[in-house]
Design a protein around this motif. Structure first.
Motif, PDB file in Angstrom:
ATOM      1  N   SER A  22      26.999  17.543 -39.425  1.00 16.35           N
ATOM      2  CA  SER A  22      26.491  18.128 -38.193  1.00 16.35           C
ATOM      3  C   SER A  22      26.512  19.649 -38.268  1.00 16.35           C
ATOM      4  O   SER A  22      25.553  20.322 -37.907  1.00 16.35           O
ATOM      5  CB  SER A  22      27.340  17.654 -37.006  1.00 16.35           C
ATOM      6  N   ALA A  23      27.623  20.175 -38.763  1.00  7.66           N
ATOM      7  CA  ALA A  23      27.780  21.630 -38.785  1.00  7.66           C
ATOM      8  C   ALA A  23      26.829  22.283 -39.781  1.00  7.66           C
ATOM      9  O   ALA A  23      26.166  23.281 -39.471  1.00  7.66           O
ATOM     10  CB  ALA A  23      29.229  21.980 -39.131  1.00  7.66           C
ATOM     11  N   VAL A  24      26.745  21.728 -40.981  1.00  3.54           N
ATOM     12  CA  VAL A  24      25.941  22.358 -42.025  1.00  3.54           C
ATOM     13  C   VAL A  24      24.471  21.996 -41.834  1.00  3.54           C
ATOM     14  O   VAL A  24      24.110  20.825 -41.853  1.00  3.54           O
ATOM     15  CB  VAL A  24      26.406  21.897 -43.419  1.00  3.54           C
ATOM     16  N   GLY A  25      23.656  23.006 -41.626  1.00  5.56           N
ATOM     17  CA  GLY A  25      22.242  22.724 -41.410  1.00  5.56           C
ATOM     18  C   GLY A  25      21.424  23.992 -41.558  1.00  5.56           C
ATOM     19  O   GLY A  25      21.795  24.906 -42.295  1.00  5.56           O
ATOM     20  N   LEU A  26      20.319  24.030 -40.848  1.00 10.63           N
ATOM     21  CA  LEU A  26      19.449  25.206 -40.924  1.00 10.63           C
ATOM     22  C   LEU A  26      20.210  26.479 -40.568  1.00 10.63           C
ATOM     23  O   LEU A  26      19.901  27.555 -41.051  1.00 10.63           O
ATOM     24  CB  LEU A  26      18.262  25.034 -39.982  1.00 10.63           C
ATOM     25  N   GLY A  27      21.213  26.332 -39.714  1.00  8.34           N
ATOM     26  CA  GLY A  27      22.020  27.481 -39.305  1.00  8.34           C
ATOM     27  C   GLY A  27      22.721  28.136 -40.480  1.00  8.34           C
ATOM     28  O   GLY A  27      22.838  29.360 -40.534  1.00  8.34           O
ATOM     29  N   ASN A  28      23.198  27.347 -41.436  1.00 12.86           N
ATOM     30  CA  ASN A  28      23.900  27.918 -42.579  1.00 12.86           C
ATOM     31  C   ASN A  28      22.945  28.507 -43.591  1.00 12.86           C
ATOM     32  O   ASN A  28      23.218  29.517 -44.206  1.00 12.86           O
ATOM     33  CB  ASN A  28      24.680  26.840 -43.326  1.00 12.86           C
ATOM     34  N   TYR A 103      13.144  21.674 -30.814  1.00 11.74           N
ATOM     35  CA  TYR A 103      12.541  22.692 -31.697  1.00 11.74           C
ATOM     36  C   TYR A 103      13.171  22.684 -33.093  1.00 11.74           C
ATOM     37  O   TYR A 103      12.518  23.029 -34.078  1.00 11.74           O
ATOM     38  CB  TYR A 103      12.625  24.104 -31.075  1.00 11.74           C
ATOM     39  N   TYR A 104      14.435  22.258 -33.160  1.00 10.50           N
ATOM     40  CA  TYR A 104      15.103  22.155 -34.472  1.00 10.50           C
ATOM     41  C   TYR A 104      14.313  21.215 -35.383  1.00 10.50           C
ATOM     42  O   TYR A 104      14.128  21.462 -36.565  1.00 10.50           O
ATOM     43  CB  TYR A 104      16.515  21.616 -34.245  1.00 10.50           C
ATOM     44  N   SER A 105      13.821  20.145 -34.771  1.00 10.10           N
ATOM     45  CA  SER A 105      13.049  19.166 -35.520  1.00 10.10           C
ATOM     46  C   SER A 105      11.718  19.743 -36.004  1.00 10.10           C
ATOM     47  O   SER A 105      11.207  19.332 -37.055  1.00 10.10           O
ATOM     48  CB  SER A 105      12.826  17.942 -34.635  1.00 10.10           C
ATOM     49  N   PHE A 220      29.009  29.632 -32.968  1.00 13.38           N
ATOM     50  CA  PHE A 220      28.802  28.428 -32.161  1.00 13.38           C
ATOM     51  C   PHE A 220      27.741  27.525 -32.745  1.00 13.38           C
ATOM     52  O   PHE A 220      27.923  26.319 -32.892  1.00 13.38           O
ATOM     53  CB  PHE A 220      28.367  28.802 -30.745  1.00 13.38           C
ATOM     54  N   PHE A 221      26.614  28.124 -33.041  1.00  9.96           N
ATOM     55  CA  PHE A 221      25.486  27.340 -33.546  1.00  9.96           C
ATOM     56  C   PHE A 221      25.872  26.635 -34.834  1.00  9.96           C
ATOM     57  O   PHE A 221      25.634  25.438 -35.012  1.00  9.96           O
ATOM     58  CB  PHE A 221      24.276  28.244 -33.777  1.00  9.96           C
ATOM     59  N   SER A 222      26.496  27.396 -35.735  1.00  8.93           N
ATOM     60  CA  SER A 222      26.769  26.863 -37.046  1.00  8.93           C
ATOM     61  C   SER A 222      27.798  25.731 -36.997  1.00  8.93           C
ATOM     62  O   SER A 222      27.722  24.778 -37.758  1.00  8.93           O
ATOM     63  CB  SER A 222      27.244  27.980 -37.962  1.00  8.93           C
ATOM     64  N   LEU A 223      28.764  25.836 -36.084  1.00 10.48           N
ATOM     65  CA  LEU A 223      29.777  24.775 -35.991  1.00 10.48           C
ATOM     66  C   LEU A 223      29.359  23.656 -35.038  1.00 10.48           C
ATOM     67  O   LEU A 223      30.162  22.785 -34.723  1.00 10.48           O
ATOM     68  CB  LEU A 223      31.115  25.367 -35.562  1.00 10.48           C
ATOM     69  N   SER A 224      28.133  23.685 -34.578  1.00  9.44           N
ATOM     70  CA  SER A 224      27.631  22.657 -33.643  1.00  9.44           C
ATOM     71  C   SER A 224      28.471  22.584 -32.372  1.00  9.44           C
ATOM     72  O   SER A 224      28.763  21.506 -31.872  1.00  9.44           O
ATOM     73  CB  SER A 224      27.633  21.259 -34.288  1.00  9.44           C
ATOM     74  N   LEU A 225      28.872  23.737 -31.856  1.00 11.25           N
ATOM     75  CA  LEU A 225      29.753  23.724 -30.686  1.00 11.25           C
ATOM     76  C   LEU A 225      29.001  24.024 -29.408  1.00 11.25           C
ATOM     77  O   LEU A 225      27.897  24.551 -29.421  1.00 11.25           O
ATOM     78  CB  LEU A 225      30.847  24.783 -30.865  1.00 11.25           C
TER      79      LEU A 225
HETATM   80  N1  TRP Z   1      25.092  23.269 -36.711  1.00 12.76           N
HETATM   81  C1  TRP Z   1      23.760  22.963 -37.088  1.00 12.76           C
HETATM   82  C2  TRP Z   1      23.223  24.059 -37.990  1.00 12.76           C
HETATM   83  O1  TRP Z   1      23.928  24.947 -38.363  1.00 12.76           O
HETATM   84  C3  TRP Z   1      22.855  22.754 -35.918  1.00 12.76           C
HETATM   85  C4  TRP Z   1      23.433  21.848 -34.896  1.00 12.76           C
HETATM   86  C5  TRP Z   1      23.678  20.534 -34.990  1.00 12.76           C
HETATM   87  C6  TRP Z   1      23.882  22.226 -33.631  1.00 12.76           C
HETATM   88  N2  TRP Z   1      24.274  20.080 -33.851  1.00 12.76           N
HETATM   89  C7  TRP Z   1      24.410  21.082 -33.019  1.00 12.76           C
HETATM   90  C8  TRP Z   1      23.907  23.429 -33.003  1.00 12.76           C
HETATM   91  C9  TRP Z   1      24.962  21.157 -31.785  1.00 12.76           C
HETATM   92  C10 TRP Z   1      24.454  23.492 -31.762  1.00 12.76           C
HETATM   93  C11 TRP Z   1      24.990  22.377 -31.145  1.00 12.76           C
HETATM   94  O2  TRP Z   1      22.095  24.028 -38.355  1.00 12.76           O
END
Ligand code: TRP
Length: 437
Positions: A22-28, A103-105, A220-225
């Motif tokens: 969940s955490a590791v994604g486009l954000g990283n 939009y992430y999709s 926040f974004f990166s940790l999915s918080l």
């Molecule tokens: N953390 C993900 C990223 O870095 C994106 C993500 C997944 C997210 N679940 C989330 C961001 C919940 C905020 C809240 O790409």
């Protein structure tokens, strides 16, 4: 209420890998490296590390404690520990999930297109024109719908057979890909300057309010918080698990992947002399400059580019399933629907909501700002207040499976005073910038 008994992860590895997924994604992979370059190199990295440790990990542990303690999805969990009025907070979380996933999709759909293109024909030299063609219009809509279809399929299969199994296969692959790419980038001639650019420190920038709130938002974004994603995953965790340690492992892994992704991106760009192209746009480095580098590298570039974008697709997919799971789990718990029905209805609704940002990149940009700067920060503030002040005995929750942890008192203290204060300030600046500038 739900008729089916609540599922559990099959064990520690399943949960930890899914949460890291969940955490590791486009954000990283693009947001972090781009922001680092833009906001002072190592200075930004240090600020980001500080935010991850002092705000991110405490809020992560707060989400884990609420989720596992209530063993329910966010709306019911906040109700359980705080009373009916807090349901509104849960609804805010579900709304954030809707907003972000739609939009992430779309962005994930672009990465899908790039991966397929690399496989079939390689990278076109005019990557700017190519990006314009891929990022908006019918093609973008199709990519988005395909990606949402895959996400919904996984979520419809449930925790063990769907989310856990996907993470178990894809996360090790993602680690291997990112590390392999970093080693390859290291061997390139002329890549050294890329490291220098990435990590060159400009401490004067740390003091800037903009840099400050960007680093907080990125943590926040990166940790999915801030929207109950980690909370939902934790609701399937067994009481024997050591939550404080899990929060450190998840936070650490997320940081390492972000950092290593930067070690891929910058040497590649510099080795091919494209540094002047590290453009102003957030999307630039990843979708325009990097493919240009791949195009210049011929066959090797095609292979490396394919692997790079495949890693992005994997990261995006394991993140997207956590976003959809928040919405689906809430529908199962509060509406009493089956998992399949919840996934079809809400996955479909999110697919529809994603069509405007797929048609117009300005809408996408605005949704990203709204989510990252407003929804998640407000959600984090709510969580800090909830566990800091409202929840009666959060310690008893985190202590299950973890008797003596030296930083418990510090955790509660941070949630009570410094975190709400910092987040309120960040929120103030964000709202001012979003709506009044
Ligand atoms: N953390 C993900 C990223 O870095 C994106 C993500 C997944 C997210 N679940 C989330 C961001 C919940 C905020 C809240 O790409």
């Amino acid at each position: 209420m739900s008729q089916e008994p609540r599922e559990r992860w099959s064990g520690r590895t399943g949960f930890v890998l899914a949460a890291i997924g969940s955490a590791v994604g486009l954000g990283n992979m693009w947001r972090f490296s781009y922001l680092t370059a833009e906001y002072g190199g190592a200075a930004f990295v240090l600020l980001y590390i500080a935010f991850t440790i002092l705000i991110g990990i405490p809020i992560l542990l707060a989400e884990l404690a609420i989720g596992r303690g209530a063993a329910r999805s966010p709306i019911s969990a906040l109700d359980h520990f705080g009373g009916g009025a807090w349901k509104a907070g849960g609804i805010w979380f579900v709304a954030s999930g809707f907003l972000i996933l739609s939009y992430y999709s779309v962005i994930a759909g672009w990465t899908l297109r790039y991966t397929l293109n690399a496989l079939i024909g390689g990278f076109e030299p005019d990557t700017g024109a190519h990006f314009d063609a891929v990022s908006q219009g019918t093609g973008a809509v199709v990519g988005h719908l395909v990606f949402m279809g895959a996400t919904s399929l996984i979520v419809s299969r449930g925790i063990k057979a769907g989310i856990e199994r996907t993470s178990l296969v894809l996360m090790p692959l993602l680690f291997a890909l990112v590390c392999g790419l970093a080693i390859y980038a290291y061997t390139l001639e002329g890549g050294r300057e890329g490291y220098a650019f990435y990590l060159e420190t400009d401490f004067s920038k740390i003091l800037d309010a903009q840099v400050f709130s960007t680093a907080a938002g990125q943590a926040f974004f990166s940790l999915s918080l801030g929207m109950g994603a980690m909370m939902t995953y934790a609701s399937y965790v067994s009481p024997q698990q050591h939550l404080p340690n899990e929060s450190l492992v998840i936070g650490g892994a997320d940081f390492v992947i972000a950092f290593v992704a930067g070690l891929v991106v910058f040497p590649l760009i510099f080795a091919l002399g494209l540094s002047a192209d590290v453009s102003e746009s957030t999307l630039g480095a990843l979708f325009i400059t990097l493919p240009k580098a791949f195009a210049m590298m011929g066959l090797a570039g095609q292979a490396v580019g394919f692997l790079f974008f495949a890693a992005l697709v994997i990261g995006a997919l394991t993140s997207a399933i956590s976003l959809l799971e928040v919405v689906v789990a809430s529908a199962i718990d509060t509406l009493g629907w089956s998992r399949l029905r919840s996934t079809l209805v809400f996955g479909g609704a999110i697919a529809l909501l994603g069509i405007p940002p797929a048609l117009n990149i300005n809408i996408l940009d605005w949704m990203d700002k709204l989510a990252g700067q407003l929804f998640l920060v407000a959600g984090g503030l709510l969580l800090a207040i909830f566990v800091g002040w409202v929840m009666k005995d959060p310690f008893s929750e985190v202590r299950k499976g973890a008797e003596h942890v030296a930083w418990f008192p510090l955790w509660r203290f941070l949630l009570r005073y410094p975190i709400p204060l910092v987040l309120a300030v960040v929120l103030y600046f964000s709202v001012r910038k979003l709506f009044f500038d």
